[in-house]
Design a protein around this motif. Structure first.
Motif, mmCIF file in Angstrom:
data_model
loop_
_atom_site.group_PDB
_atom_site.id
_atom_site.type_symbol
_atom_site.label_atom_id
_atom_site.label_comp_id
_atom_site.label_asym_id
_atom_site.label_seq_id
_atom_site.Cartn_x
_atom_site.Cartn_y
_atom_site.Cartn_z
ATOM 1 N N UNK A 42 41.415 38.087 59.252
ATOM 2 C CA UNK A 42 41.836 38.823 58.059
ATOM 3 C C UNK A 42 40.685 38.954 57.069
ATOM 4 N N UNK A 43 39.876 37.887 56.926
ATOM 5 C CA UNK A 43 38.813 37.945 55.926
ATOM 6 C C UNK A 43 37.603 38.724 56.430
ATOM 7 N N UNK A 44 37.214 38.546 57.712
ATOM 8 C CA UNK A 44 36.031 39.257 58.191
ATOM 9 C C UNK A 44 36.300 40.747 58.336
ATOM 10 N N UNK A 67 34.028 48.328 49.679
ATOM 11 C CA UNK A 67 34.778 49.468 49.151
ATOM 12 C C UNK A 67 35.983 48.982 48.348
ATOM 13 N N UNK A 68 36.705 48.029 48.934
ATOM 14 C CA UNK A 68 37.899 47.517 48.276
ATOM 15 C C UNK A 68 37.543 46.795 46.982
ATOM 16 N N UNK A 69 36.448 46.024 47.007
ATOM 17 C CA UNK A 69 36.106 45.282 45.793
ATOM 18 C C UNK A 69 35.658 46.249 44.696
ATOM 19 N N UNK A 70 35.079 47.382 45.104
ATOM 20 C CA UNK A 70 34.732 48.399 44.104
ATOM 21 C C UNK A 70 36.005 48.970 43.473
ATOM 22 N N UNK A 71 36.984 49.283 44.335
ATOM 23 C CA UNK A 71 38.252 49.798 43.818
ATOM 24 C C UNK A 71 38.888 48.789 42.869
ATOM 25 N N UNK A 72 38.788 47.502 43.265
ATOM 26 C CA UNK A 72 39.399 46.461 42.440
ATOM 27 C C UNK A 72 38.688 46.379 41.089
ATOM 28 N N UNK A 73 37.365 46.514 41.090
ATOM 29 C CA UNK A 73 36.619 46.487 39.828
ATOM 30 C C UNK A 73 37.054 47.629 38.930
ATOM 31 N N UNK A 100 42.263 40.920 54.156
ATOM 32 C CA UNK A 100 42.646 40.100 53.002
ATOM 33 C C UNK A 100 42.262 40.801 51.714
ATOM 34 N N UNK A 101 41.062 41.391 51.707
ATOM 35 C CA UNK A 101 40.618 42.116 50.517
ATOM 36 C C UNK A 101 41.581 43.254 50.230
ATOM 37 N N UNK A 102 41.990 43.953 51.283
ATOM 38 C CA UNK A 102 42.941 45.045 51.119
ATOM 39 C C UNK A 102 44.254 44.553 50.547
ATOM 40 N N UNK A 103 44.739 43.441 51.079
ATOM 41 C CA UNK A 103 45.994 42.867 50.596
ATOM 42 C C UNK A 103 45.842 42.473 49.128
ATOM 43 N N UNK A 104 44.688 41.901 48.779
ATOM 44 C CA UNK A 104 44.424 41.513 47.395
ATOM 45 C C UNK A 104 44.469 42.727 46.480
ATOM 46 N N UNK A 105 43.884 43.830 46.944
ATOM 47 C CA UNK A 105 43.919 45.062 46.152
ATOM 48 C C UNK A 105 45.361 45.487 45.912
#
Lengths: 259, 337, 330
Positions: free
Chosen positions: C85-87, C157-163, C91-96
């Protein structure tokens, strides 16, 4: 003769590319069909379409049943495939790989939970014996040579016990001895019970002529010739497909070995 | 296996080392250079009644009219009291506002929100997202910032553009007085600064005269996100000290994630939460009261929980006294009832 | 003639008994030890035990088991020992998804956390679809390098969206940032029920697919040829892992690497056959996360380390090891 497989008007398009163009043939019981042709002729695509792995138009009938409407586990009971090569990722044992051949026959909740049927055991043992892998059963498939690995998957498809065996250039990367042994094993399988048939995709025209009871010559997705090997792989049709005098070349090659 | 364990232990130790340095960096005012002494020379403390302009000639032997050593030990010079200022932290804005110079603020940091009128002044961002170009375009005489949020590179860039930069590093009430005094000097409000400090000191003296007793737990983030609290080195801890309360987590650094078990074990008499309420679901106080495992905590049994989300107790500015008063009154009332 | 011997691919019942015993011992140990020491005599009455530590340790066990089973299933399905999930960035997607639910204040009436849970699961599913579609279109064999590269790109990409979300979240930004750090502290019996329910249903689905996963782990083409309904199995695995990951992320944040580490360690003991690998990972994951949580709770007491920090420390070292071994094997 009874028709086992009816392949009707198969066409495969990928974007603007036509990979297979209206290919039809009938496969009878006891027949060994050799599918020949140069690279890009559509040989492997044809195998993919017949086994319902490649989207296509046209239909494939197994004893009158349209395979498009049949569950994958049912298709696997009729048709087994030996692939060109199998890359391995995990250290499964030889036995585990072979046993998976019984997947289509023993599904459901209790399948493989200690209650394998006697049928399964007999067929698995017979398949192992047939390819001579008894000493390797507990060995990891990661440690096998290319030939041993190919035999493992051959045993798997024997255990699967289909009526039609499709070979997608299975001996391409194997040395001569393995090639010969594999083809003998398959000939043995074909003749040991009635109602079976084989489709082989081959590059090697010598093998096609030696083992085939019929041949289908493809070029750029189209059928060039279909019939008994001598007729389908005639000098004239090979000349048009390969754009060289194949017969002359074969003779030249062979003459090297004459004393 | 052993190699793996060793690697894991090494990595954990490295993390530990990092945590320790982080703690000592933010823990208390001891780490900051002593700025008070140099400032004392620049601002004539002995003349509380002096007009702001009088401060300049008193020291003006050279070309610079005002010289202040800021809390990073850097000398800030201005030829005249700043008339256009950009303050990047909420506390700085509040100091300038409290000194009666709201009208000299031409730009603000992103998170400045008090008084409400500040929101009408253009934001120039803050932290990593500070828009240096915009600051230069606003052409201020002085930019005031805090070392916690801004980098020395940003300060250097502004100074290279000819803008004076004052940096604060206040982590205690005493250091807050210093920065009020220093900012007062830079904007020509020395007397007002003295008055403000005096009034803050008076309030704190009043609060500490009649000391409270009991223990308190400061909740920075709610249970759902892991319990973060304020320990030694935080304003909350210092103010608890001043008014006579014992912080149950005085043994951890300024900011720390702590174990729920420890909160229950340490059994605080009072809880102060700074969680914001968005108007949906239970309020922060209700949420704390509803935690099943907390039922035996004295503060929960007595419903002695204060929700003070207004940052009064975390900003090194004049409103520290308001926060301290609010906390004091709350505890006083709770004890009375 | 002798009847062919009955054969067993899964574990003998006694092995399950052994696994349960080990898990129980670790469980009791983790409940007994903590940042506050509670005398044995008060173990059953202390609020610290029954109200705080017990639900938390159970949550850890369930989350560890869930994440490990997901790791197993993905590694089998993709024939790739580094899938997790993390690699993969799931998980990042779920966090978003969860952060989106917080940002827009999405809640389901009467069900606390339901908004974040449903959104986390939904986003996990969409992420998996996106990642796999991308991976298949780039490289049909799903080589290790492709998967890892896509995981990295997707996570960025996801962490950018989250930011972006956090930037525009205004006053909720603090809460969203705290949320992304994740924590199992404050686990309640409601969380226990939610985790247990999803593990029972979707962990059950995955375990029931052990044979199909074996086939995928040998090769997707081969799986199709022996009669596995590859599309159906893929869809089932994607749905089940998405829900499990979504629930775990919405309760405990991103607990990285558990799904990677557990199957890898368990595989060394049981071999790659999912009939043994799946149940062993279930227990192994529970034990591993309970122990990681014990470290996070007690090592710097009264402080607490986020559990993701502990699992990442262990996991990152192992990740390098597996990657190195898989490169050398080529």
């Amino acid at each position: 003769m009874t028709a086992l497989l009816d392949v009707k008007n198969i066409t495969v398009r990928y974007g603007s590319l036509t990979l297979l163009d209206d290919v039809s043939f009938t496969l009878n019981e006891g027949e060994w069909l050799m599918v020949c042709g140069p690279n890009g002729a559509g040989k492997s695509t044809l195998v993919g379409a017949i086994t319902q792995g490649v989207p296509h138009s046209g239909e494939t009938l197994y004893r009158g049943k349209n395979l498009k409407n049949v569950k994958p586990s049912e298709t696997a009971k009729y048709i087994g495939v030996l692939q060109q090569s199998n890359s391995v990722g995990y250290a499964f044992s030889v036995e585990e790989v072979i046993r998976l051949g019984r997947y289509a026959h023993s599904r459901g909740f209790f399948a493989g939970r200690g209650q394998s049927g006697e049928d399964d055991e007999t067929l698995v043992s017979a398949a192992i014996a047939k390819v001579g892998l008894e000493p390797f059963l507990k060995q990891s498939i990661m440690t096998l040579s290319g030939g041993e690995l190919q035999r493992t998957f051959l045993a798997q498809v024997f255990a699967q016990n289909p009526q039609i065996l499709i070979l997608d250039e299975p001996t391409n990367h194997l040395d001569l001895v393995y090639q010969q042994r594999t083809f003998e094993l398959i000939r043995g399988w074909l003749t040991e019970a009635p109602g079976r048939a084989v489709i082989s995709v081959v590059h090697d025209l010598n093998l096609a002529k030696a083992y085939g009871t019929s041949a289908l010559l493809l070029n750029r997705g189209k059928t060039v010739a279909h019939g008994n090997p001598a007729a389908a792989l005639s000098a004239a049709s090979l000349q048009t497909v390969y754009e060289m005098d194949v017969y002359k070349w074969m003779h030249t090659m062979l003459s090297q070995w004459e004393d | 296996m052993t190699r793996k364990t060793l690697a894991a232990v090494l990595a954990l130790l490295m993390t530990l080392a990092l945590l320790l340095t982080a703690c000592s960096g933010s823990g208390g005012g001891t780490a900051s250079p002593s700025p008070a002494t140099s400032t004392a020379a620049a601002t004539p403390e002995a003349t509380p009644a002096a007009t702001p302009e009088a401060a300049a000639p008193a020291d003006g032997a050279g070309t610079a009219a005002i010289e202040v050593t800021d809390q990073t030990g850097k000398l800030v010079t201005l030829s005249a009291p700043a008339a256009k200022v950009i303050a990047l932290t909420p506390a700085m804005n509040e100091i300038i506002n409290a000194l009666g110079s709201f009208d000299i603020i031409v730009g603000r940091g992103e998170y400045c929100d008090y008084p409400a009128a500040i929101l009408n002044i253009p934001s120039v961002g803050s932290g990593d997202n500070t828009n240096i170009e915009q600051i230069i375009a606003l052409n201020p005489d002085l930019v005031v910032m805090a070392t916690m949020a801004q980098t020395t590179e940003q300060a250097a860039q502004l100074e290279a553009a000819g803008i004076a930069v004052y940096s604060s590093d206040a982590a205690s009430v005493a250091e807050t007085y210093d920065s009020i005094e220093q900012i007062g000097a830079l904007i020509g409000k020395t007397a007002e600064a003295e008055a403000l400090i005096a009034s803050m000191k008076a309030t704190f003296a009043e609060l500490s005269q009649n000391k409270l007793s009991g223990s308190i737990y400061f909740e920075i983030s709610p249970l759902e996100w892991g319990l973060w609290t304020a320990g030694t080195g935080s304003f909350m801890n210092e103010i608890a000290d001043i008014i006579g309360l014992t912080n149950v987590f005085a043994d951890v650094g300024a900011w720390a994630e702590v174990s729920e078990e420890q909160v229950i074990e340490r059994n605080p008499d009072y809880i102060m939460s700074i969680t914001m309420y968005y108007g949906e679901g239970p309020t922060p106080v209700e949420e704390i009261l509803s935690r099943a495992a907390w039922a035996d905590i004295t503060a929960v049994k007595n419903a002695a929980i204060l929700n003070l989300p207004d940052n009064e107790l975390s900003r090194p500015g004049p409103r520290l006294v308001d926060g301290a008063k609010a906390l004091y009154d709350f505890v006083k009332n709770a004890q009375a009832s | 003639m002798l009847k062919p011997a009955k054969r067993r691919e899964g574990f003998h019942p006694l092995v399950y008994l052994l696994f349960s015993a080990v898990t129980l011992v670790v469980f009791v140990f983790c409940v007994a030890v903590g940042s506050v020491s509670v005398p044995l005599s008060e173990l059953r009455t202390s609020m610290i035990i029954t109200g705080v530590r017990l639900p938390r340790v159970i949550c850890c066990a369930l989350a560890g088991a869930s994440l490990s089973v997901c790791g197993c299933a993905m590694q089998g399905l993709l024939k790739n020992p580094l899938a997790d999930a993390s690699t993969l960035g799931v998980s990042a997607g779920a966090g978003l998804g969860a952060v989106t639910a917080i940002a827009f204040g999405i809640t389901l009436p009467g069900l606390p956390f339901a908004g974040t849970t449903v959104f986390a699961s939904l986003f996990a599913f969409v992420s998996l679809l996106a990642i796999l579609t991308l991976a298949y279109s780039i490289d049909r064999t799903l080589a290790t390098n492709t998967i890892i590269l896509i995981g990295v790109i997707f996570s960025m990409f996801v962490s950018a969206l989250m930011s972006i979300l956090i930037t525009f979240a205004g006053e909720k930004a603090n809460h969203m940032i705290f949320w992304t750090m994740g924590s199992l502290s404050g686990s309640s019996y409601n969380n226990v029920l939610l985790l247990a329910g999803t593990l029972l249903v979707f962990g059950g689905v995955l375990t029931a697919l052990s044979r199909e996963l074996n086939a995928f782990a040998i090769g997707e083409e081969n799986a199709r040829h022996i009669g596995v309904n590859v599309k159906r199995v893929k869809l089932l695995v994607l749905i089940a892992t998405s829900v499990l990951i979504g629930v775990c992320v919405s309760i405990g944040g991103t607990i990285a690497f558990v799904g990677l580490v557990t199957p890898h360690m368990v595989r060394m003991l049981t071999g790659p056959n999912h009939k043994r690998l799946m149940p062993a990972s279930l227990f192994g994951g529970a034990v591993l996360l309970m122990l990681c949580d014990l470290v996070s709770r007690t090592m710097f007491s009264p402080r607490e380390l986020p559990i993701g920090v502990v699992t990442s420390l262990v996991g990152a070292v192992l990740f390098v090891r597996i990657f190195y071994a898989s490169r050398r094997a080529k």
